[in-house]
Design a protein around this motif. Structure first.
Motif, PDB file in Angstrom:
ATOM      1  N   ARG A   1      46.471 -65.995  58.993  1.00  0.00           N
ATOM      2  CA  ARG A   1      45.021 -66.110  59.049  1.00  0.00           C
ATOM      3  C   ARG A   1      44.510 -65.400  60.305  1.00  0.00           C
ATOM      4  O   ARG A   1      45.134 -65.439  61.368  1.00  0.00           O
ATOM      5  CB  ARG A   1      44.592 -67.570  59.074  1.00  0.00           C
ATOM      6  CG  ARG A   1      44.782 -68.269  57.738  1.00  0.00           C
ATOM      7  CD  ARG A   1      44.196 -69.666  57.776  1.00  0.00           C
ATOM      8  NE  ARG A   1      44.371 -70.339  56.490  1.00  0.00           N
ATOM      9  CZ  ARG A   1      43.914 -71.565  56.232  1.00  0.00           C
ATOM     10  NH1 ARG A   1      43.277 -72.233  57.180  1.00  0.00           N
ATOM     11  NH2 ARG A   1      44.107 -72.099  55.049  1.00  0.00           N
ATOM     12  N   LEU A   2      43.352 -64.771  60.144  1.00  0.00           N
ATOM     13  CA  LEU A   2      42.722 -64.100  61.271  1.00  0.00           C
ATOM     14  C   LEU A   2      42.308 -65.153  62.302  1.00  0.00           C
ATOM     15  O   LEU A   2      41.562 -66.083  61.967  1.00  0.00           O
ATOM     16  CB  LEU A   2      41.493 -63.327  60.776  1.00  0.00           C
ATOM     17  CG  LEU A   2      40.726 -62.499  61.793  1.00  0.00           C
ATOM     18  CD1 LEU A   2      41.595 -61.387  62.359  1.00  0.00           C
ATOM     19  CD2 LEU A   2      39.465 -61.939  61.156  1.00  0.00           C
ATOM     20  N   PRO A   3      42.778 -65.064  63.533  1.00  0.00           N
ATOM     21  CA  PRO A   3      42.406 -66.063  64.554  1.00  0.00           C
ATOM     22  C   PRO A   3      40.894 -66.180  64.673  1.00  0.00           C
ATOM     23  O   PRO A   3      40.182 -65.186  64.761  1.00  0.00           O
ATOM     24  CB  PRO A   3      43.030 -65.506  65.836  1.00  0.00           C
ATOM     25  CG  PRO A   3      44.193 -64.692  65.352  1.00  0.00           C
ATOM     26  CD  PRO A   3      43.735 -64.071  64.061  1.00  0.00           C
ATOM     27  N   GLY A   4      40.421 -67.417  64.624  1.00  0.00           N
ATOM     28  CA  GLY A   4      38.985 -67.666  64.736  1.00  0.00           C
ATOM     29  C   GLY A   4      38.248 -67.708  63.417  1.00  0.00           C
ATOM     30  O   GLY A   4      37.076 -68.077  63.373  1.00  0.00           O
ATOM     31  N   ALA A   5      38.916 -67.321  62.330  1.00  0.00           N
ATOM     32  CA  ALA A   5      38.284 -67.350  61.008  1.00  0.00           C
ATOM     33  C   ALA A   5      38.470 -68.724  60.382  1.00  0.00           C
ATOM     34  O   ALA A   5      39.567 -69.278  60.412  1.00  0.00           O
ATOM     35  CB  ALA A   5      38.874 -66.280  60.103  1.00  0.00           C
ATOM     36  N   GLU A   6      37.412 -69.273  59.839  1.00  0.00           N
ATOM     37  CA  GLU A   6      37.472 -70.587  59.213  1.00  0.00           C
ATOM     38  C   GLU A   6      37.465 -70.445  57.693  1.00  0.00           C
ATOM     39  O   GLU A   6      36.664 -69.681  57.145  1.00  0.00           O
ATOM     40  CB  GLU A   6      36.282 -71.442  59.653  1.00  0.00           C
ATOM     41  CG  GLU A   6      36.306 -71.833  61.121  1.00  0.00           C
ATOM     42  CD  GLU A   6      37.475 -72.736  61.459  1.00  0.00           C
ATOM     43  OE1 GLU A   6      37.876 -73.530  60.573  1.00  0.00           O
ATOM     44  OE2 GLU A   6      37.997 -72.647  62.592  1.00  0.00           O
ATOM     45  N   PRO A   7      38.325 -71.178  57.019  1.00  0.00           N
ATOM     46  CA  PRO A   7      38.326 -71.122  55.550  1.00  0.00           C
ATOM     47  C   PRO A   7      37.096 -71.808  54.970  1.00  0.00           C
ATOM     48  O   PRO A   7      36.532 -72.725  55.566  1.00  0.00           O
ATOM     49  CB  PRO A   7      39.601 -71.872  55.170  1.00  0.00           C
ATOM     50  CG  PRO A   7      39.856 -72.782  56.318  1.00  0.00           C
ATOM     51  CD  PRO A   7      39.369 -72.062  57.542  1.00  0.00           C
ATOM     52  N   SER A   8      36.673 -71.340  53.822  1.00  0.00           N
ATOM     53  CA  SER A   8      35.554 -71.954  53.107  1.00  0.00           C
ATOM     54  C   SER A   8      35.684 -71.620  51.623  1.00  0.00           C
ATOM     55  O   SER A   8      36.464 -70.746  51.232  1.00  0.00           O
ATOM     56  CB  SER A   8      34.216 -71.442  53.649  1.00  0.00           C
ATOM     57  OG  SER A   8      34.114 -70.033  53.487  1.00  0.00           O
ATOM     58  N   SER A   9      34.923 -72.332  50.804  1.00  0.00           N
ATOM     59  CA  SER A   9      34.969 -72.112  49.356  1.00  0.00           C
ATOM     60  C   SER A   9      33.748 -71.309  48.930  1.00  0.00           C
ATOM     61  O   SER A   9      32.638 -71.842  48.865  1.00  0.00           O
ATOM     62  CB  SER A   9      35.007 -73.450  48.608  1.00  0.00           C
ATOM     63  OG  SER A   9      36.212 -74.131  48.856  1.00  0.00           O
ATOM     64  N   LEU A  10      33.953 -70.049  48.659  1.00  0.00           N
ATOM     65  CA  LEU A  10      32.882 -69.187  48.174  1.00  0.00           C
ATOM     66  C   LEU A  10      32.907 -69.051  46.655  1.00  0.00           C
ATOM     67  O   LEU A  10      31.942 -68.577  46.056  1.00  0.00           O
ATOM     68  CB  LEU A  10      32.987 -67.789  48.799  1.00  0.00           C
ATOM     69  CG  LEU A  10      32.975 -67.718  50.329  1.00  0.00           C
ATOM     70  CD1 LEU A  10      33.062 -66.269  50.778  1.00  0.00           C
ATOM     71  CD2 LEU A  10      31.735 -68.386  50.889  1.00  0.00           C
ATOM     72  N   HIS A  11      34.030 -69.462  46.046  1.00  0.00           N
ATOM     73  CA  HIS A  11      34.201 -69.293  44.605  1.00  0.00           C
ATOM     74  C   HIS A  11      34.772 -70.563  43.985  1.00  0.00           C
ATOM     75  O   HIS A  11      35.395 -71.384  44.663  1.00  0.00           O
ATOM     76  CB  HIS A  11      35.146 -68.123  44.294  1.00  0.00           C
ATOM     77  CG  HIS A  11      34.624 -66.793  44.726  1.00  0.00           C
ATOM     78  ND1 HIS A  11      34.718 -66.355  46.031  1.00  0.00           N
ATOM     79  CD2 HIS A  11      33.995 -65.804  44.033  1.00  0.00           C
ATOM     80  CE1 HIS A  11      34.174 -65.146  46.125  1.00  0.00           C
ATOM     81  NE2 HIS A  11      33.726 -64.800  44.934  1.00  0.00           N
ATOM     82  N   ASP A  12      34.551 -70.689  42.692  1.00  0.00           N
ATOM     83  CA  ASP A  12      35.136 -71.769  41.902  1.00  0.00           C
ATOM     84  C   ASP A  12      35.929 -71.163  40.747  1.00  0.00           C
ATOM     85  O   ASP A  12      35.680 -70.028  40.322  1.00  0.00           O
ATOM     86  CB  ASP A  12      34.050 -72.687  41.318  1.00  0.00           C
ATOM     87  CG  ASP A  12      33.257 -73.411  42.394  1.00  0.00           C
ATOM     88  OD1 ASP A  12      33.885 -73.834  43.386  1.00  0.00           O
ATOM     89  OD2 ASP A  12      32.031 -73.535  42.238  1.00  0.00           O
ATOM     90  N   LEU A  13      36.867 -71.941  40.243  1.00  0.00           N
ATOM     91  CA  LEU A  13      37.632 -71.534  39.072  1.00  0.00           C
ATOM     92  C   LEU A  13      37.123 -72.314  37.870  1.00  0.00           C
ATOM     93  O   LEU A  13      37.044 -73.545  37.903  1.00  0.00           O
ATOM     94  CB  LEU A  13      39.126 -71.793  39.286  1.00  0.00           C
ATOM     95  CG  LEU A  13      40.049 -71.359  38.136  1.00  0.00           C
ATOM     96  CD1 LEU A  13      40.010 -69.844  37.962  1.00  0.00           C
ATOM     97  CD2 LEU A  13      41.482 -71.815  38.399  1.00  0.00           C
TER      98      LEU A  13
END
Length: 298
Positions: A248-260
């Motif tokens: 993971r890119l340091p400082g990048a936070e995961p989030s949900s931009l898409h759904d299945l």
């Protein structure tokens, strides 16, 4: 024969009268008027340009042409009855083919590892996986069932049967060497399509101003591009977390931009093989949801 097609309803009236010899009896059985039955028989004779019945005190008696017509009519009735039973029976058989379209990452990492469970339970059902980044049309019968990754808030037309399966958390990734050597001056974002720059999903990352270069529509190929040091990319966490050579890119936070989403057409709603497959997929992603969400802590 008189030009014009024969209506099947007239044939049904003909068969009923031939069996009972009485237009009045047929009228009572079908809940119509005596004149309606007579008119249907007259219309059929007019179309065929043949006399099918003698009308006398004994009722309706078949002529020679009527006897011949009855043989053909009974054969047609039997074939149609057999077709109806066959097609209705097909809706209740746990066999046949299901064409399922889905993106490569969903197929490789989420469905294929568990598909043997479905096959063991329903060995006579053949699943044809149409793995593509293109959206195959359900309405044009290019596929029967679709697993689609859609942006948050996307609307699915009401004419489809649709069910949200899960959120798809994603984050920004790169190879350790690329992150150490190319950022911030020489970095680039890899896009999924030409629309990425307009959406600018990198704006909330530590490097929102890096240019977009290259578009790779297949997730597995994009993962390999990141691992090879071609650039940074936003990838589903279930795909990229734990992969050797990708972090993971340091400082990048995961989030949900898409759904299945699971999508199919109403015509398959009550066909048993499609029903059990949809139930399997829903159950599978219910089990996988904790795993998908748990990746965010990694």
């Amino acid at each position: 024969m008189h030009k014009g097609s024969i209506e099947w309803t007239d044939i049904q009236f003909f068969i009923a009268v031939a069996r009972s010899h009485s237009a009045r009896s047929v009228a009572e059985d079908l809940g119509v008027s005596h004149s309606t039955v007579s008119r249907r028989i007259d219309a059929l004779e007019e179309r065929l340009q043949a006399r099918l019945f003698y009308r006398n005190s004994k009722g309706y008696q078949l002529t020679e042409d009527g006897e011949a017509m009855l043989g053909y009519a009974k054969s047609a009735e039997q074939y149609l009855d057999a077709a109806q039973k066959h097609l209705q029976g097909g809706s209740h058989r746990l066999s046949g083919e299901i064409r399922v379209t889905m993106p490569d990452v969903v197929a490789a990492h989420l469905v294929i590892p568990h598909l043997n469970e479905f096959t063991n339970a329903y060995p006579q059902i053949n699943v044809q996986l149409l793995v593509t980044s293109q959206v195959l049309s359900l309405e044009k019968h290019e596929a029967d069932v679709a697993l689609r990754i859609l942006p948050k808030g996307a609307e699915i037309p009401e004419r489809f049967i649709a069910r949200k399966l899960t959120n798809l958390p994603s984050c920004c990734y790169g190879s350790p060497a690329y992150i150490a050597e190319s950022l911030p001056e020489h970095g680039r974002w890899l896009g999924w399509s030409s629309e990425d720059g307009k959406v600018n999903w990198a704006q909330n990352t530590p490097y929102p101003d890096l240019p977009y270069q290259h578009q790779i529509s297949h997730g597995l190929i994009q993962l390999e591009a990141v691992r090879s040091g071609l650039g940074l990319a936003r990838l589903p966490c279930f795909l990229a977390d734990g992969i050797n050579g990708v972090i993971r890119l340091p400082g990048a936070e995961p989030s949900s931009l898409h759904d299945l989403w699971l999508v199919s057409t109403p015509e398959h709603r009550n066909v048993l093989r499609f029903k059990v497959f949809r139930e399997f997929i829903v159950s599978l992603f219910r089990r996988l949801e904790d795993k998908l969400e748990g990746k965010l802590a990694g």
